[in-house]
Design a protein around this motif. Structure first.
Motif, PDB file in Angstrom:
ATOM      1  N   PHE A   1       0.791  -1.223   0.000  1.00 52.09           N
ATOM      2  CA  PHE A   1       0.000   0.000   0.000  1.00 52.09           C
ATOM      3  C   PHE A   1       0.831   1.285   0.000  1.00 52.09           C
ATOM      4  O   PHE A   1       0.321   2.367  -0.254  1.00 52.09           O
ATOM      5  CB  PHE A   1      -0.943   0.013   1.210  1.00 52.09           C
ATOM      6  CG  PHE A   1      -1.837  -1.196   1.276  1.00 52.09           C
ATOM      7  CD1 PHE A   1      -2.791  -1.420   0.294  1.00 52.09           C
ATOM      8  CD2 PHE A   1      -1.712  -2.123   2.297  1.00 52.09           C
ATOM      9  CE1 PHE A   1      -3.606  -2.542   0.340  1.00 52.09           C
ATOM     10  CE2 PHE A   1      -2.525  -3.241   2.345  1.00 52.09           C
ATOM     11  CZ  PHE A   1      -3.479  -3.451   1.359  1.00 52.09           C
ATOM     12  N   ALA A   2       2.114   1.173   0.304  1.00 55.50           N
ATOM     13  CA  ALA A   2       2.946   2.382   0.343  1.00 55.50           C
ATOM     14  C   ALA A   2       3.251   2.859  -1.073  1.00 55.50           C
ATOM     15  O   ALA A   2       3.218   2.084  -2.034  1.00 55.50           O
ATOM     16  CB  ALA A   2       4.240   2.108   1.106  1.00 55.50           C
ATOM     17  N   THR A   3       3.538   4.134  -1.188  1.00 56.29           N
ATOM     18  CA  THR A   3       3.922   4.699  -2.477  1.00 56.29           C
ATOM     19  C   THR A   3       5.391   5.082  -2.442  1.00 56.29           C
ATOM     20  O   THR A   3       6.020   5.096  -1.400  1.00 56.29           O
ATOM     21  CB  THR A   3       3.086   5.944  -2.813  1.00 56.29           C
ATOM     22  OG1 THR A   3       3.301   6.933  -1.786  1.00 56.29           O
ATOM     23  CG2 THR A   3       1.615   5.612  -2.900  1.00 56.29           C
ATOM     24  N   GLY A   4       5.917   5.402  -3.609  1.00 57.19           N
ATOM     25  CA  GLY A   4       7.320   5.787  -3.679  1.00 57.19           C
ATOM     26  C   GLY A   4       8.129   4.789  -4.471  1.00 57.19           C
ATOM     27  O   GLY A   4       7.623   3.748  -4.903  1.00 57.19           O
ATOM     28  N   PRO A   5       9.396   5.081  -4.668  1.00 60.85           N
ATOM     29  CA  PRO A   5      10.235   4.216  -5.501  1.00 60.85           C
ATOM     30  C   PRO A   5      10.526   2.886  -4.826  1.00 60.85           C
ATOM     31  O   PRO A   5      10.609   2.801  -3.606  1.00 60.85           O
ATOM     32  CB  PRO A   5      11.517   5.038  -5.666  1.00 60.85           C
ATOM     33  CG  PRO A   5      11.563   5.916  -4.449  1.00 60.85           C
ATOM     34  CD  PRO A   5      10.134   6.244  -4.137  1.00 60.85           C
ATOM     35  N   PHE A   6      10.665   1.852  -5.648  1.00 67.02           N
ATOM     36  CA  PHE A   6      11.067   0.540  -5.156  1.00 67.02           C
ATOM     37  C   PHE A   6      12.574   0.406  -5.351  1.00 67.02           C
ATOM     38  O   PHE A   6      13.077   0.542  -6.475  1.00 67.02           O
ATOM     39  CB  PHE A   6      10.307  -0.559  -5.899  1.00 67.02           C
ATOM     40  CG  PHE A   6       8.868  -0.650  -5.516  1.00 67.02           C
ATOM     41  CD1 PHE A   6       8.472  -1.495  -4.495  1.00 67.02           C
ATOM     42  CD2 PHE A   6       7.904   0.125  -6.145  1.00 67.02           C
ATOM     43  CE1 PHE A   6       7.134  -1.589  -4.123  1.00 67.02           C
ATOM     44  CE2 PHE A   6       6.571   0.047  -5.784  1.00 67.02           C
ATOM     45  CZ  PHE A   6       6.176  -0.807  -4.771  1.00 67.02           C
ATOM     46  N   THR A   7      13.274   0.141  -4.271  1.00 66.54           N
ATOM     47  CA  THR A   7      14.728   0.053  -4.324  1.00 66.54           C
ATOM     48  C   THR A   7      15.202  -1.198  -3.595  1.00 66.54           C
ATOM     49  O   THR A   7      14.434  -1.866  -2.898  1.00 66.54           O
ATOM     50  CB  THR A   7      15.385   1.286  -3.665  1.00 66.54           C
ATOM     51  OG1 THR A   7      15.023   1.323  -2.274  1.00 66.54           O
ATOM     52  CG2 THR A   7      14.941   2.578  -4.344  1.00 66.54           C
ATOM     53  N   LEU A   8      16.472  -1.492  -3.760  1.00 65.90           N
ATOM     54  CA  LEU A   8      17.131  -2.570  -3.026  1.00 65.90           C
ATOM     55  C   LEU A   8      18.512  -2.049  -2.654  1.00 65.90           C
ATOM     56  O   LEU A   8      19.315  -1.730  -3.539  1.00 65.90           O
ATOM     57  CB  LEU A   8      17.223  -3.833  -3.890  1.00 65.90           C
ATOM     58  CG  LEU A   8      17.489  -5.161  -3.175  1.00 65.90           C
ATOM     59  CD1 LEU A   8      16.468  -5.399  -2.070  1.00 65.90           C
ATOM     60  CD2 LEU A   8      17.469  -6.310  -4.166  1.00 65.90           C
ATOM     61  N   PHE A   9      18.758  -1.874  -1.375  1.00 66.63           N
ATOM     62  CA  PHE A   9      19.988  -1.242  -0.887  1.00 66.63           C
ATOM     63  C   PHE A   9      20.161   0.159  -1.495  1.00 66.63           C
ATOM     64  O   PHE A   9      21.273   0.590  -1.804  1.00 66.63           O
ATOM     65  CB  PHE A   9      21.218  -2.106  -1.185  1.00 66.63           C
ATOM     66  CG  PHE A   9      21.176  -3.450  -0.516  1.00 66.63           C
ATOM     67  CD1 PHE A   9      21.346  -3.578   0.856  1.00 66.63           C
ATOM     68  CD2 PHE A   9      20.946  -4.599  -1.255  1.00 66.63           C
ATOM     69  CE1 PHE A   9      21.296  -4.813   1.480  1.00 66.63           C
ATOM     70  CE2 PHE A   9      20.895  -5.841  -0.648  1.00 66.63           C
ATOM     71  CZ  PHE A   9      21.073  -5.948   0.738  1.00 66.63           C
ATOM     72  N   GLY A  10      19.034   0.853  -1.659  1.00 66.42           N
ATOM     73  CA  GLY A  10      19.083   2.201  -2.213  1.00 66.42           C
ATOM     74  C   GLY A  10      19.215   2.259  -3.713  1.00 66.42           C
ATOM     75  O   GLY A  10      19.232   3.351  -4.293  1.00 66.42           O
ATOM     76  N   VAL A  11      19.310   1.116  -4.378  1.00 66.91           N
ATOM     77  CA  VAL A  11      19.438   1.066  -5.843  1.00 66.91           C
ATOM     78  C   VAL A  11      18.055   0.851  -6.450  1.00 66.91           C
ATOM     79  O   VAL A  11      17.345  -0.063  -6.041  1.00 66.91           O
ATOM     80  CB  VAL A  11      20.393  -0.064  -6.278  1.00 66.91           C
ATOM     81  CG1 VAL A  11      20.494  -0.122  -7.796  1.00 66.91           C
ATOM     82  CG2 VAL A  11      21.769   0.136  -5.653  1.00 66.91           C
ATOM     83  N   PRO A  12      17.644   1.674  -7.430  1.00 69.86           N
ATOM     84  CA  PRO A  12      16.319   1.519  -8.029  1.00 69.86           C
ATOM     85  C   PRO A  12      16.119   0.146  -8.634  1.00 69.86           C
ATOM     86  O   PRO A  12      17.016  -0.421  -9.236  1.00 69.86           O
ATOM     87  CB  PRO A  12      16.298   2.605  -9.115  1.00 69.86           C
ATOM     88  CG  PRO A  12      17.300   3.610  -8.670  1.00 69.86           C
ATOM     89  CD  PRO A  12      18.370   2.844  -7.961  1.00 69.86           C
ATOM     90  N   ARG A  13      14.888  -0.374  -8.472  1.00 67.82           N
ATOM     91  CA  ARG A  13      14.513  -1.643  -9.084  1.00 67.82           C
ATOM     92  C   ARG A  13      13.671  -1.369 -10.329  1.00 67.82           C
ATOM     93  O   ARG A  13      12.721  -0.598 -10.278  1.00 67.82           O
ATOM     94  CB  ARG A  13      13.688  -2.486  -8.115  1.00 67.82           C
ATOM     95  CG  ARG A  13      14.495  -3.361  -7.195  1.00 67.82           C
ATOM     96  CD  ARG A  13      13.572  -4.328  -6.477  1.00 67.82           C
ATOM     97  NE  ARG A  13      12.913  -3.715  -5.336  1.00 67.82           N
ATOM     98  CZ  ARG A  13      11.741  -4.114  -4.847  1.00 67.82           C
ATOM     99  NH1 ARG A  13      11.098  -5.105  -5.436  1.00 67.82           N
ATOM    100  NH2 ARG A  13      11.210  -3.524  -3.809  1.00 67.82           N
ATOM    101  N   ILE A  14      14.028  -1.996 -11.436  1.00 66.03           N
ATOM    102  CA  ILE A  14      13.285  -1.867 -12.678  1.00 66.03           C
ATOM    103  C   ILE A  14      12.943  -3.267 -13.172  1.00 66.03           C
ATOM    104  O   ILE A  14      13.772  -4.174 -13.101  1.00 66.03           O
ATOM    105  CB  ILE A  14      14.107  -1.105 -13.733  1.00 66.03           C
ATOM    106  CG1 ILE A  14      14.232   0.363 -13.331  1.00 66.03           C
ATOM    107  CG2 ILE A  14      13.479  -1.217 -15.119  1.00 66.03           C
ATOM    108  CD1 ILE A  14      15.008   1.197 -14.304  1.00 66.03           C
ATOM    109  N   THR A  15      11.720  -3.447 -13.648  1.00 63.25           N
ATOM    110  CA  THR A  15      11.310  -4.762 -14.131  1.00 63.25           C
ATOM    111  C   THR A  15      11.371  -4.823 -15.649  1.00 63.25           C
ATOM    112  O   THR A  15      11.176  -3.830 -16.341  1.00 63.25           O
ATOM    113  CB  THR A  15       9.880  -5.090 -13.673  1.00 63.25           C
ATOM    114  OG1 THR A  15       8.977  -4.097 -14.168  1.00 63.25           O
ATOM    115  CG2 THR A  15       9.797  -5.142 -12.159  1.00 63.25           C
ATOM    116  N   SER A  16      11.654  -6.018 -16.144  1.00 65.17           N
ATOM    117  CA  SER A  16      11.643  -6.280 -17.577  1.00 65.17           C
ATOM    118  C   SER A  16      11.249  -7.734 -17.779  1.00 65.17           C
ATOM    119  O   SER A  16      11.897  -8.639 -17.238  1.00 65.17           O
ATOM    120  CB  SER A  16      13.025  -6.024 -18.198  1.00 65.17           C
ATOM    121  OG  SER A  16      13.066  -6.505 -19.532  1.00 65.17           O
TER     122      SER A  16
END
Length: 407
Positions: A318-333
């Motif tokens: 339910f939260a909003t905002g960027p999805f990251t892992l250790f502060g690194v942005p996560r992008i899906t493909s």
């Protein structure tokens, strides 16, 4: 030589003369003073000619009905059309307008629009544009002033080329021998280890059939080009960059290029990605890890990981905002194989456009003409170069948990 280049040449000569006198700690000689005065007169004359040329260009734009900075000379207009999207660029061409004016008697259909180009939207902060989204704050990945989704192709370097075939050097490793040296000492020499690689131009194309009524409606055909054809081309380019084609003269893709860091699975996806980031930082001094790219199914498993008290570890659902892992942005493909994650700096991957997007519409066959159908095809040509594979880590997360975690 252009007027601007002549002026630059005179200014460069003046600076060189002044620097020489300064280094010799002296005043200008009488001969040099005469030369400076001569250059000054030439420079003033060139500036006046440049001013008149600029005024004439503005006058031409006004007479031609241009709208300012986006107006072009007749030659430039014949080569390309600039618009907000490829669909709008196609419907803005003279070829399409001529066809539209001839409807409903426009068969046989033959529309060719080459070298289509798009420009940045004049109101980039508006989220009312078709398909616009509220931009996520992803440092180093997203342009926060322009509302667009973050994709894998937005990570790599996009450019242009005029070459059909290139041999280039892939950087395999760097030996850094930089150090402080005293006066007279031998200067250090760093070494680069490279491998010879090849890039061959390839064409990407897709097409669809439309009714002549659809083709004659600029809004309908523009949206179809933007929502289907260019989207399909982007998906295929993403697949080529990641997986290649496998042929001798075909692009290999990141996953089939030797030299990337291979990270084995360890414990879970979080631990494995942490190893990937650490090993990249150890292998490449000063690297900025740009993104973590993963299959949507693996990304979902990561989002749904819970602790022993059944609480979500991430900011899902339910939260909003960027999805990251250790502060690194996560992008899906969806092109990334499930069970694999790409981590690193993707700027060294270069997708260079050789031939800009062209859109052709034609019905020169009996079946389409009889059924009032037209084939609309979009195509462009590219070269793929992977300059520094070691800046990318390919991590195996096949053993990553999809349910409760142990954290």
């Amino acid at each position: 030589m252009s007027l601007q280049n002549e002026l630059k040449d005179i200014l460069a000569q003046t600076n060189t003369l002044a620097k020489k006198a300064q280094e010799e700690k002296r005043e200008f000689t009488p001969e040099e003073n005469d030369l400076i005065l001569e250059w000054k007169q030439k420079a003033d004359d060139l500036r006046e000619r440049i001013r008149k040329a600029d005024e004439a260009a503005e006058a031409f734009k006004s007479l031609a009905g241009g709208d300012g900075e986006d107006s072009a000379s007749p030659v430039e207009q014949s080569r390309s059309v600039t618009a907000k999207s490829y669909g709008q660029a196609f419907t803005a061409t003279e070829a399409y307008k001529s066809f539209q004016a001839d409807q409903p008697h426009g068969t046989p259909v033959s529309i060719t629009a080459r070298n289509l180009r798009v420009k940045a939207d004049p109101d980039p902060l508006s989220t009312a544009l078709p398909g616009a989204i509220v931009p996520q704050m992803l440092p180093g990945v997203a342009d926060l002033t322009y509302p667009q989704p973050n994709t894998f192709l937005s990570l790599i370097t996009l450019g242009t080329t005029t070459s059909q075939f290139l041999k280039y050097r892939q950087l395999v490793s760097v030996t850094n021998n930089a150090k402080k040296v005293k006066e007279g000492e031998l200067k250090p020499l760093s070494t680069l280890s490279t491998a010879l690689a090849e890039a061959h131009a390839f064409t990407v194309a897709d097409g669809t059939k439309v009714t002549n009524q659809e083709l004659a409606d600029d809004g309908v055909i523009s949206s179809l080009i933007d929502s289907v054809l260019t989207r399909n081309l982007s998906a295929y380019k993403e697949n080529l960059v990641l997986n290649g084609l496998g042929g001798t003269d075909e692009p290999k893709g990141i996953l089939n290029t030797p030299g990337t860091l291979q990270i084995p699975f360890d414990t879970d996806v979080v631990t494995t990605v942490s190893h990937a980031i650490t090993q990249l930082q150890q292998a490449v001094s000063g690297i900025g890890v740009q993104a973590v790219v993963m299959n949507p199914a693996d990304n979902e498993a990561l989002n749904l990981m819970k602790d022993k008290n059944d609480r979500y570890l991430s900011n899902a659902p339910f939260a909003t905002g960027p999805f990251t892992l250790f502060g690194v942005p996560r992008i899906t493909s969806s092109i990334v194989p499930q069970g694999k994650v790409l981590v690193g700096d993707f700027h060294s991957v270069q997708l260079l456009q050789k031939t800009p997007l062209s859109i052709l519409a034609f019905n020169q066959n009996e079946d389409d003409a009889r059924h009032n159908l037209t084939y609309v095809r979009a195509e462009e040509e590219y070269l793929l170069m992977i300059r520094e594979p070691r800046r990318i880590a390919v991590a195996t997360i096949a053993g990553a948990p999809s349910g409760n975690g142990s954290h």
